[in-house]
Write an enzyme that holds these catalytic residues in place. Structure first.
Site, mmCIF file in Angstrom:
data_model
loop_
_atom_site.group_PDB
_atom_site.id
_atom_site.type_symbol
_atom_site.label_atom_id
_atom_site.label_comp_id
_atom_site.label_asym_id
_atom_site.label_seq_id
_atom_site.Cartn_x
_atom_site.Cartn_y
_atom_site.Cartn_z
ATOM 1 N N GLY C 149 7.871 -10.197 3.612
ATOM 2 C CA GLY C 149 8.736 -9.498 2.679
ATOM 3 C C GLY C 149 9.170 -8.156 3.249
ATOM 4 N N CYS C 150 10.208 -7.587 2.649
ATOM 5 C CA CYS C 150 10.731 -6.316 3.158
ATOM 6 C C CYS C 150 9.747 -5.183 2.910
ATOM 7 C CB CYS C 150 12.092 -6.020 2.542
ATOM 8 S SG CYS C 150 12.200 -6.236 0.756
ATOM 9 N N TYR C 151 9.237 -5.072 1.678
ATOM 10 C CA TYR C 151 8.278 -3.995 1.405
ATOM 11 C C TYR C 151 7.030 -4.143 2.274
ATOM 12 C CZ TYR C 151 10.895 -2.485 -2.802
ATOM 13 O OH TYR C 151 11.841 -2.005 -3.672
#
Lengths: 348, 348, 348, 348
Positions: C149-151
């Site tokens: 995921g990006c986070y």
């Protein structure tokens, strides 16, 4: 692939850093020197933090650049300064000038719009106007290419095929232009602050913008009309970083039909890598071209029989400046025209 | 001050919530009911979080509103729905309709642009077009005010004085319009997502926007020309929330001078609270009017003798919608026209 | 160069179109098929207008894709859907899944955060977590890469070297995260409209975001602490298209000095092409990485002796999604890791 | 209503023009003089075009202002300059200073953060810190109100009730702050250009921002703890004009429960016109307060037992500067506190 050494003078501005973005991975180019008068001695990454991820020459003053093994110079200086610097560059260099200094073939027109006498008229005589698709053969062999302005590029691309085929009435040509803010460069001025620009929209230099001279020169160069064509031109600032739209209102000559005009436009550009006449009723939008060298164009019918509306979209820093400059370099070096320009738009 | 009870139908959209913003502190108004079909039963603060700081009636369906002690209804519904609802409102109500349903006096023109037959023609006959400065006397006594569209308001305000005084050539009228995104309302559509809109600029509905019918109706109503005037109209979406600019290209009648045109425009509006013809060469900008009911206008010379360029700026939600609606209510109630509209632009 | 055929399933979303942007000029890749259930039969250019400038396969439903000569599939579907599709893909395919479906090694954790039982646990067992710099060897031979995921990518890159070297106190870890809007994808929802997002800033899913499970899994995988580390995590929406910042508050173990922590961080990444620990006091910014696969990181001293502040910046669609997916594909194919990822940030 | 004459010194900046916006229709105020050193002699409308729609005094230098019939002065100058000017103002004037010059009660703390010795310590002794809701009684009679900084206002409002009731652990207080760009004022600097700010997000002055001194002073003033509380503070720039969010990570004292903390917060502010503790799980957002003097606050549970997360939203130019200044003026004049501050947020 053989590497050509290039230099960028005026590397601390937006067109300069856009050239760095395009050229740092160009397979046939080696960035050999970066000129920047006021930031001489600094690393490029100190002037643009995003450059810290790559290796680049330090910024230096033009006087200290060793041009002996450099082949091509991109000049990203303000007008007036540009002619002073280019005048003194060694003769073996081929030059792509992104300023306005060598775009106007008539010295009096230059003086009218830029307010001072040109000091390098001998160079201007041999400069080629760098609208790639329409001056390709001259660009190939030019020593000095005058890279077009952003508004002229965006306005001329849809107009030239119609003018050249004598389809347009010379009267009543109106160009309503809209530009992203990067067109104003990195100059530090109150009216360019985030708080002054964002969430607002405004016209400026109403019918007095310097690009009028350049647009009229090329319109008349390509027109078959005997009449001198003049334009009405209103530029507007759009609260966005990049992108430009010209909405052009023109009249077809009597007897010319809308399908004829559309066909001429489509045919002229069907083999061009960067110019795209869209299907009927699809509107050009800056999102189609942001970050790319592409131009999208369409033609629409106006309310009365002869009226047409031409719309074109470019990225002002790409086809409107640095992208076209690289395209011109590719032409000059005999490379495939889209080398290092293969990117499609960045969306979202 | 005597309080007039009002209702807002369609309170869950942007023009509705703008009316709430303007009216919740209007000294002569009491917001008595808020209609919103799909959100009936919810608190206003559930539909618009920023409303949690104030007390408002719950949202309810129109059928459940007790109109007995309500005096004025603002109708913020989509066209077609609006006429259905208004047709059935009790006769004692005075109505300000922000939709397009009662703006077009000719039923066939309505059908041409909106694609269906009007079902409340008996009401349309007595509707007054609510361009406040030009229909003030009729608005005062009207039962039903058809609040103008945003583009028509912005385009007509600079044009009407020149048309009414027979200064304009009826040919070649071009309106290049640019609007902030709130003009599209709160409808949930892919092309209105943040990622599709921000950092982009595009024309849409080229020469086919529904407001053309409305603009042409009023242009011809005010024109002294025998000729039916038609326009070319291209709207564009600007990546900003509020604001609108119309850049209008027109020709003066032969013999009319630019100073004459400027004088007529200035004189016509010098006593108007909300219309400001700027000093020469100052360009209208949406920042001058954002969040306010003001309009700024200027006139510029074109490239050939008769050509002029008119530019006007409004906030599309204020003078272009809810602000003008409140102005019309003030006129209808005999109040000072700028009551609750005293705000100057919010800048920055 | 040998061409590997690839397919992109879920090509009508933002991570899908970003893969198209990156791969259409990848020298070792041929885009063979584009899957998009709801838009099957359309040209890619009908779904994303900016794609009209290049040639691409038509969109088609997954069932109709001929996978026989395809080597790698990028899966850009929502979680839950992704596992259903991947479960049924032919066994010769190597898969890079951009959804959350194969990131969590513990099925109960998956169920806790995603609310349903995983239906392809047999695949999950062999999935490799695709944080390129820290799972490079496993990615090389993986059949199924679970792209992070990006986070998590943005938070883990600065944390892992410190955790792996046992420099961090396991208590009191706080991650304050800020993301551009493209992270929300192309889903059509009211809260993602331009008018709801622009000119506003807000936290969301306070300490309840699904990425918490993923971040905690990897933090504990790399930590040398016996203690299970939990985090406080607040994501915020920034009114911009792309970019992400994590501001991380952590405490050094007693006895560990700030210079030691800085050294470990710098040394770990000094040979990485895409991870850049900036010079002291230079702050990471999304402008440094927009449109590129780069990550910029820095470490700052807090107010009391042991407190440190780590800050990292990525482009959520690049290193946070599609860029890292291409990086992983390059690893899987034995290519240079930065093939087709050479771009520096687009600025301005 | 009786009119009080006021003057605004530093009227050419953003807090000055925001005061003009608020006060030009204040029923009890008459704007008598506008001070602006560098623009002395200009019309206000020449400095801010949107002011052309109203009548205002010309800008003038402070020396030329006749203060004899002026009652209240708003001082919107930079720190250091502010103390020089205020030192010499006639004694009958009551002053609301929007700079940092009179906020810090300890001269050594002032010198630490602002780098120079204070030259008006005699005034500072009697200055009242203008956080309206917590210093109301002192403000009422103050001669000199030191209007709080935007970050301190946003951080202190949620913290003070918990500190004052001894609910917070004095250790580990973290304030992650995010501000719109107008907080930087109208200073002309490269890093504040539209092209440098828009579409980007970045932290700045990491744990070194001057507002730390001010926040720590007030935290310790309201805390019942014997321990000196220090904070970690990281401000970030959000690409929007107005608005501020503070995300605060704190720990409850052992034995204190989350519902207790929530109750204290809610009770403290339930009678305040401008402070709104939102229902559980509704997140504060800058859109709730843009253009208004309101503050929205909420409290959330962290991951471990004692951890809480406080979030507050303000408009940095309103409750964070000029709005609170007008609120303080209303208190000083014995007016209803929300006079001329009735506006709800402007949305969209």
């Amino acid at each position: 692939m053989q590497k050509h050494n290039i230099a960028i003078i005026g590397a601390s501005g937006y067109t300069g850093v856009e050239l760095i973005r395009l050229l740092h991975n160009h397979p046939a180019v080696n960035i050999k020197a970066l000129g920047a008068h006021n930031q001489a001695g600094l690393e490029a990454a100190q002037v643009f933090h995003h450059l810290s991820v790559t290796k680049l020459p330090k910024l230096q003053s033009v006087e200290t650049i060793d041009f002996s093994d450099i082949e091509i110079v991109f000049c990203c200086l303000p007008h007036a300064t540009s002619q002073q610097i280019i005048k003194n560059l060694p003769p073996h260099l081929r030059i792509i000038d992104l300023s306005a200094d060598f775009r106007l073939r008539d010295a009096s027109i230059y003086k009218k719009w830029y307010g001072h006498t040109h000091i390098a008229l001998e160079l201007q005589q041999n400069a080629v106007y760098g609208l790639s698709e329409h001056y390709r053969n001259q660009i190939k062999h030019a020593r000095l290419v005058a890279n077009p302005g952003c508004y002229p590029t965006c306005a001329l691309l849809p107009l030239i095929p119609l003018l050249a085929n004598n389809l347009l009435n010379p009267d009543g040509l109106i160009i309503d232009a809209k530009s992203g803010i990067s067109g104003a460069g990195r100059s530090v001025a109150q009216h360019l602050l985030y708080n002054e620009i964002s969430e607002g929209f405004s016209p400026y230099n109403v019918n007095q913008h310097r690009h009028i001279g350049e647009i009229e020169q090329e319109i008349n160069a390509f027109s078959n009309s005997l009449q001198n064509i003049i334009i009405n031109f209103v530029p507007h600032l759009v609260p966005m970083r990049r992108g430009m739209i010209c909405t052009i209102y023109a009249k077809l000559q009597n007897g010319v039909t809308f399908p004829q005009a559309r066909d001429i436009l489509t045919q002229r550009y069907e083999d061009e890598a960067f110019i795209h006449v869209l299907p009927a009723n699809i509107t050009p939008s800056t999102h189609q071209v942001r970050g790319s060298n592409h131009t999208t164009i369409n033609i629409f019918q106006g309310s009365d029989a002869n009226q047409i509306i031409l719309i074109a979209a470019i990225d002002n820093l790409m086809k409107g400046a640095s992208g076209q400059a690289v395209q011109n370099m590719n032409i000059m070096l005999g490379l495939s025209e889209n080398t290092a320009l293969e990117a499609i738009a960045m969306f979202p």
